[in-house]
Scaffold this motif. Structure first.
Motif, PDB file in Angstrom:
ATOM      1  N   SER A 223       0.836  -1.448  -0.141  1.00  0.00           N
ATOM      2  CA  SER A 223      -0.076  -0.585  -0.094  1.00  0.00           C
ATOM      3  C   SER A 223       1.315   1.205  -0.020  1.00  0.00           C
ATOM      4  O   SER A 223       2.158   1.103   0.480  1.00  0.00           O
ATOM      5  CB  SER A 223      -0.955  -0.234   1.279  1.00  0.00           C
ATOM      6  OG  SER A 223      -2.218   0.911   1.153  1.00  0.00           O
TER       7      SER A 223
ATOM      8  N   SER B 241      -3.344   4.446  -3.855  1.00  0.00           N
ATOM      9  CA  SER B 241      -3.515   2.852  -3.937  1.00  0.00           C
ATOM     10  C   SER B 241      -3.950   1.662  -1.970  1.00  0.00           C
ATOM     11  O   SER B 241      -4.049   1.489  -2.633  1.00  0.00           O
ATOM     12  CB  SER B 241      -1.865   2.390  -4.179  1.00  0.00           C
ATOM     13  OG  SER B 241      -1.266   3.128  -2.887  1.00  0.00           O
ATOM     14  N   ALA B 242      -4.786   3.005  -1.868  1.00  0.00           N
ATOM     15  CA  ALA B 242      -4.473   2.533  -0.574  1.00  0.00           C
ATOM     16  C   ALA B 242      -6.281   1.648  -0.287  1.00  0.00           C
ATOM     17  O   ALA B 242      -6.420   1.116   0.229  1.00  0.00           O
ATOM     18  CB  ALA B 242      -4.457   3.493   0.688  1.00  0.00           C
TER      19      ALA B 242
ATOM     20  N   ASP C 255      -3.890   1.055   8.470  1.00  0.00           N
ATOM     21  CA  ASP C 255      -3.263   1.384   7.814  1.00  0.00           C
ATOM     22  C   ASP C 255      -3.147   2.966   7.440  1.00  0.00           C
ATOM     23  O   ASP C 255      -4.696   2.978   7.606  1.00  0.00           O
ATOM     24  CB  ASP C 255      -2.447   0.424   6.772  1.00  0.00           C
ATOM     25  CG  ASP C 255      -3.539   0.069   5.519  1.00  0.00           C
ATOM     26  OD1 ASP C 255      -4.056   0.998   4.796  1.00  0.00           O
ATOM     27  OD2 ASP C 255      -4.405  -0.927   5.518  1.00  0.00           O
TER      28      ASP C 255
ATOM     29  N   THR D 153      -5.780  -1.771  -4.035  1.00  0.00           N
ATOM     30  CA  THR D 153      -5.414  -2.835  -3.459  1.00  0.00           C
ATOM     31  C   THR D 153      -5.770  -3.822  -3.945  1.00  0.00           C
ATOM     32  O   THR D 153      -5.769  -4.997  -4.297  1.00  0.00           O
ATOM     33  CB  THR D 153      -4.157  -2.345  -2.164  1.00  0.00           C
ATOM     34  OG1 THR D 153      -4.983  -2.247  -1.190  1.00  0.00           O
ATOM     35  CG2 THR D 153      -2.866  -2.141  -2.977  1.00  0.00           C
TER      36      THR D 153
ATOM     37  N   SER E 167      -1.145  -3.445   4.373  1.00  0.00           N
ATOM     38  CA  SER E 167      -2.125  -3.209   4.246  1.00  0.00           C
ATOM     39  C   SER E 167      -2.440  -4.687   4.564  1.00  0.00           C
ATOM     40  O   SER E 167      -1.535  -5.497   4.119  1.00  0.00           O
ATOM     41  CB  SER E 167      -3.348  -2.875   2.674  1.00  0.00           C
ATOM     42  OG  SER E 167      -4.048  -3.129   3.204  1.00  0.00           O
TER      43      SER E 167
ATOM     44  N   THR F 108      -0.623  -2.760  -8.459  1.00  0.00           N
ATOM     45  CA  THR F 108       0.821  -2.058  -7.756  1.00  0.00           C
ATOM     46  C   THR F 108       2.060  -2.775  -7.585  1.00  0.00           C
ATOM     47  O   THR F 108       2.119  -3.568  -8.372  1.00  0.00           O
ATOM     48  CB  THR F 108       0.226  -2.500  -6.797  1.00  0.00           C
ATOM     49  OG1 THR F 108       0.577  -3.629  -5.984  1.00  0.00           O
ATOM     50  CG2 THR F 108      -1.558  -1.815  -5.804  1.00  0.00           C
TER      51      THR F 108
END
Length: 409
Positions: free
Chosen positions: A192, A248-249, A386, A252, A355, A345
């Motif tokens: 992440s 991206s968090a 996270d 994913t 993550s 990713t």
């Protein structure tokens, strides 16, 4: 007084040691690297974005997974507390854009040195180049830790080994193995805060191009997963930069499940479509005899123009005085919604954080103690918590670490 073994000498481990030793416990840190805080040295590009100065409710909103779990830990040790601790050790701090907090010196080294000074004052035993290979238990409680050389008895063990990101710093997933062996659930581990790969190969021609003040919107199955106004960067095989890393968090998991994720980039978010069309028309009228592919210099970065020209579907050699209203509308749509297909990713070597992690349902949120094994605690990135970029993940480490050490008697 308890005998406490802490596995990992990063942010969470050092915070845990300081809290436990302040309570009068006998504390030892086991760090497999040659120095403490190895990952701290690379945070904030070596400057150490050590926390965020926003109110705690804002910090909670920036936690992506399991924010409520952190509430009690934040009440025990918050962003003001870590700043105060460092100030006491001679480390002055400053607040920058986005409430990001850095040492005035801009040196992550100073943060680690300040924490080491506090550890020394509290007589914490630090064992460097010492890897824990197993956590021992007896009758449902921890009894100590094994290193490659010997057994160290303990009343309490705090696992603060970090996640899987940046494995070169020692984060190689050891804590997850300990947790699973002791009966804990570890949720899916994914990179992440990481760059994203795209299907479109034209990004290679844009590599190194940084865009400011754009809007990035991530969509999956017609649902907006995340949207941010800010900066982004093109790489040789995808996109990165603050807005993308934060996005991206949220994407994913969708990518892991092989779902299609689209990134829509609004290159001119300050202009609505009507205003942008008027701007383009004005530029065209001042350059009536120019070819279309030479008419966008005042509007877009040079390297981006061929991409926008191609995506708009307008003949690049067409004279701008012959571009129709419908063609201009397509151009406006392209500029306001450049579309990229996200394929995957970057890996853990490129990810800022992990993550996933030890399931928080099996952890007491006030003490960070395991609900399964007495005397076993978890802190930091090893937990399934996270956040976005901006100092929030380090605050999770400080607070969860402190809470674990603060509740050992």
């Amino acid at each position: 007084m308890s005998k406490v073994c802490i596995i990992g000498g990063g942010a969470a481990g050092m915070a845990a040691a300081i809290a436990a030793a302040t309570r009068g416990n006998e504390v030892s840190i086991f760090e497999k690297n040659e120095k403490l805080g190895k990952k701290i040295f690379i945070t904030g590009k070596g400057r150490c974005n050590l926390t965020n100065a926003a109110p705690m409710d804002v910090i909670m909103k920036n936690i992506v997974h399991n924010p409520r779990f952190m509430y009690s830990a934040f009440m025990q040790f918050d962003n003001n507390d870590i700043v105060f601790l460092l100030n006491e050790e001679g480390i002055e701090t400053k607040v920058e854009r986005g409430n990001r907090v850095f040492p005035v010196s801009d040196k992550a080294y100073d943060v680690t040195e300040g924490l080491k000074r506090r550890l020394k004052k509290l007589n914490v035993n630090v064992l460097l180049n010492t890897q824990v290979t197993d956590v021992a238990t007896k009758d449902g409680a921890v009894s100590g830790v094994y290193t490659k050389k010997e057994f160290h008895p303990a009343d309490c063990v705090i696992v603060a080994t970090g996640g899987m990101s940046y494995p070169s710093t020692g984060s190689t997933g050891d804590g997850y193995k300990f947790a699973q062996k002791l009966g804990h659930t570890v949720t899916e581990l994914l990179p992440s805060l990481v760059m994203l790969h795209t299907k479109e190969d034209y990004v290679a021609s844009l590599s190194g191009l940084s865009l400011k003040n754009v809007s990035a919107k991530f969509v999956c199955n017609n649902k907006v997963l995340y949207e941010e106004f800010g900066e982004m960067l093109f790489t040789h095989n995808g996109v990165s930069g603050p807005a993308v890393l934060s996005g991206s968090a949220y994407v994913t998991k969708a990518l892991f499940e092989s779902k299609e994720v689209l990134l829509y980039i609004d290159l001119k978010p300050a202009l609505d479509k009507k205003t942008l069309d008027a701007r383009i028309l004005k530029d065209f009228e001042s350059e009536k005899n120019k070819n279309f592919d030479n008419s966008l210099d005042a509007l877009l970065p040079k390297s981006l123009i061929p991409v926008i020209v191609k995506e708009s579907g307008i003949d690049p050699k067409q004279k701008v005085n012959s571009v129709t209203k419908e063609e201009r509308e397509k151009l406006v749509d392209t500029i306001k919604g450049l579309t990229l297909h996200i394929t995957k990713t970057g890996d853990f070597n490129e990810a800022i954080i992990t993550s996933g992690g030890v399931c928080v349902k099996e952890i007491n949120p006030k003490t960070m103690e395991s609900k399964l094994i007495s005397g076993l605690y978890f802190a930091g990135e090893v937990l399934d918590v996270d956040a976005l970029t901006g100092g929030f993940n380090l605050q999770i480490a400080w607070s969860s670490g402190f809470a674990s050490g603060n509740n050992i008697y």
